[in-house]
Structure formats: structure tokens, C-alpha cells
Motif scaffolding. Sequence first.
Motif, short mmCIF file in Angstrom:
data_model
loop_
_atom_site.label_atom_id
_atom_site.label_comp_id
_atom_site.label_asym_id
_atom_site.label_seq_id
_atom_site.Cartn_x
_atom_site.Cartn_y
_atom_site.Cartn_z
N GLN A 73 0.82 -1.20 0.00
CA GLN A 73 0.00 0.00 0.00
C GLN A 73 0.86 1.25 0.00
OE1 GLN A 73 -3.43 -0.18 -0.31
NE2 GLN A 73 -3.11 1.98 -0.81
N ASP A 74 1.98 1.21 0.74
CA ASP A 74 2.90 2.35 0.79
C ASP A 74 3.47 2.64 -0.60
OD1 ASP A 74 4.47 4.31 2.36
OD2 ASP A 74 6.18 3.09 1.71
N ALA A 75 3.81 1.58 -1.32
CA ALA A 75 4.34 1.76 -2.68
C ALA A 75 3.27 2.36 -3.59
CB ALA A 75 4.81 0.43 -3.24
N ILE A 76 2.05 1.85 -3.47
CA ILE A 76 0.95 2.36 -4.30
C ILE A 76 0.68 3.83 -4.01
CG2 ILE A 76 -1.55 2.15 -4.71
CD1 ILE A 76 -1.19 -0.88 -4.05
N ASP A 77 0.73 4.18 -2.73
CA ASP A 77 0.41 5.56 -2.32
C ASP A 77 1.49 6.55 -2.72
OD1 ASP A 77 -1.95 4.66 -1.23
OD2 ASP A 77 -1.19 4.59 0.84
N ALA A 92 9.25 1.38 -8.08
CA ALA A 92 8.62 0.12 -7.68
C ALA A 92 9.68 -0.95 -7.43
CB ALA A 92 7.64 -0.35 -8.75
N GLY A 93 10.67 -1.04 -8.32
CA GLY A 93 11.70 -2.05 -8.18
C GLY A 93 12.54 -1.86 -6.93
N LYS A 94 12.89 -0.62 -6.64
CA LYS A 94 13.73 -0.36 -5.46
C LYS A 94 12.95 -0.60 -4.16
CE LYS A 94 16.80 2.65 -8.03
NZ LYS A 94 17.28 4.02 -8.34
N ALA A 136 -0.45 -8.15 -9.19
CA ALA A 136 -1.70 -7.58 -9.67
C ALA A 136 -1.57 -6.08 -9.91
CB ALA A 136 -2.82 -7.86 -8.67
N GLU A 137 -0.92 -5.38 -8.97
CA GLU A 137 -0.77 -3.92 -9.11
C GLU A 137 0.10 -3.57 -10.32
OE1 GLU A 137 -2.33 -1.65 -7.55
OE2 GLU A 137 -3.26 -2.85 -5.98
N MET A 138 1.19 -4.31 -10.49
CA MET A 138 2.06 -4.05 -11.65
C MET A 138 1.32 -4.38 -12.94
SD MET A 138 4.76 -2.69 -10.49
CE MET A 138 5.68 -2.65 -12.03
N THR A 157 0.57 -10.08 -16.76
CA THR A 157 0.97 -10.86 -15.59
C THR A 157 2.38 -11.42 -15.75
OG1 THR A 157 -1.33 -11.47 -15.15
CG2 THR A 157 0.37 -12.80 -14.10
N LEU A 158 2.66 -11.95 -16.94
CA LEU A 158 4.00 -12.47 -17.20
C LEU A 158 5.03 -11.35 -17.12
CD1 LEU A 158 5.91 -14.74 -18.00
CD2 LEU A 158 5.37 -14.25 -20.40
N ALA A 159 4.70 -10.20 -17.66
CA ALA A 159 5.63 -9.07 -17.62
C ALA A 159 5.90 -8.65 -16.18
CB ALA A 159 5.06 -7.89 -18.42
N ALA A 160 4.87 -8.67 -15.33
CA ALA A 160 5.05 -8.32 -13.93
C ALA A 160 6.00 -9.31 -13.25
CB ALA A 160 3.71 -8.30 -13.21
N ASP A 161 5.82 -10.59 -13.54
CA ASP A 161 6.71 -11.62 -12.97
C ASP A 161 8.14 -11.44 -13.47
OD1 ASP A 161 4.61 -12.74 -11.60
OD2 ASP A 161 4.22 -14.30 -13.09
N GLN A 162 8.27 -11.15 -14.75
CA GLN A 162 9.61 -10.98 -15.32
C GLN A 162 10.32 -9.78 -14.69
OE1 GLN A 162 8.39 -10.72 -19.42
NE2 GLN A 162 9.01 -12.84 -19.85
N PHE A 163 9.59 -8.70 -14.47
CA PHE A 163 10.21 -7.52 -13.87
C PHE A 163 10.68 -7.83 -12.45
CE2 PHE A 163 9.90 -3.46 -11.50
CZ PHE A 163 10.96 -2.82 -12.11
N GLY A 164 9.85 -8.54 -11.69
CA GLY A 164 10.25 -8.90 -10.34
C GLY A 164 11.50 -9.75 -10.31
N GLU A 165 11.60 -10.70 -11.24
CA GLU A 165 12.77 -11.56 -11.29
C GLU A 165 14.02 -10.78 -11.70
OE1 GLU A 165 13.05 -14.75 -10.25
OE2 GLU A 165 11.01 -14.37 -9.53
N LEU A 166 13.87 -9.85 -12.63
CA LEU A 166 15.01 -9.01 -13.02
C LEU A 166 15.55 -8.22 -11.83
CD1 LEU A 166 13.78 -7.59 -16.46
CD2 LEU A 166 15.76 -9.09 -16.11
#
Length: 205
Positions: A73-77, A92-94, A136-138, A157-166
Motif C-alpha cells: 500500500q505504501d508503494a501504491i500511495d 517500484a523495483g527499489k 496484480a498492481e504491476m 501478468t507475465l511481464a510483472a513476474d519478469q520484472f520482479g525476477e530481473l
Amino acid sequence: MNDATPIVRRGRKFDQVLDGARDVFMADGFEGASVDDIARAAGVSKATLYSYFPDKRLLFMEVANSECARQSQDAIDNIDMNAAPQEVLCQAGKHFLRFITSKFGQQVFRICVAESDRFPEIGRAFYKSGPERMRAEMGEYFEAAVSRGDLKIDDYTLAADQFGELCKADIWPRLMFGVIDSVTDEDIDRVVDSAVKTFLARYGA
């Protein structure tokens, strides 16, 4: 210990217990946190504490779930989702990498893995409160960015997962396997900045 995970009871002092436990776990970690210290920090008796959480592991995971929800929620806000993709992704990544590499974030992950065979619902609950929510948010952000012409993505959804893994590259596995003890802000900036460049090279409009 029973095979079934006890049910967490909610009541008048539930939030009070949770707040006290959060302070102690954040300071001392899971192993270092004693029930006496948690009860003292929460301002309740041990009997009251046990009436809500008969197992310290359950209390830790409840704190973990609420903390993950708070971090999300803090990131979203605090992130302007209408900003340029590079800015949104960097922030978001940091935020994500700082949390999962924190002492608390590492402990949550290790407990989920350690208890996953006996208590799979613990891992599922954590996944829903943290990784699934970020995913979901990404995904929603990517959909909006595509509609604005900022990105070109077919599978959000796949793109969100890929970004998290990167964002976990290099730092996360070395931290989990004990190759390194901690990470610096410079480490996080280096990995996330590179992750964003790689992601935009693939999905940039």
C-alpha cells in the motif's frame, strides 16, 4: 505440534498484540524474539497473547502478512503511476528489492520455505498478501501504460513476474545462500537500474 495449523482468533486486543509483535520481530528477528518480550511490548499477559496466537510462528506470519500489505500500500500511495515508465519501474523495483533483502523480508521467506511442507497455508497466505498483490498492481499499471502508448505488452501478468525476477538478479540468490550478509543502497540501485533498462529494451514503446 499438531499437523493442523491452529486458527488465529481475533478480538479486542488483536491489533495491540500485532503492533507489539511487529516491534519485537523487527528488532530481534524470529528466533531472537521471546514470547515474554512480545507480551511486554504489546502490554498484554502471556495468557492473552497465547489466546490469540498459540504458536509464535503463526504470530510471525500474521505480522509478515500485515507488513507485506502495508509495504504494498505504501508503494501504491507514493508512486505516481502516471509518470514515465522508467520512473515508475525504478521506484517500484527499489521499494520491492529493499523489502525482500531486509532482515525481516529474508526471515519471512525462509520461514515460508521451511514450513511449506507441514503448513502450506502459511506460504499461500504470504503469497497472497505480498507477491500476488504486487503482481496484480504491476499488471494494472502495465495495462494502463499500454493504453497510453508508453509500453508494448501482451501478457501483463507475465511481464510483472519478469520484472520482479530481473530486480532480484545477482543480489537475491547470493543473499539467500549466505554468500553475502547484506546489501547496500548502491547495490540495489545498480541492480534495479539495470533491470529497468533490460525490461524497457523488451517492452518499451
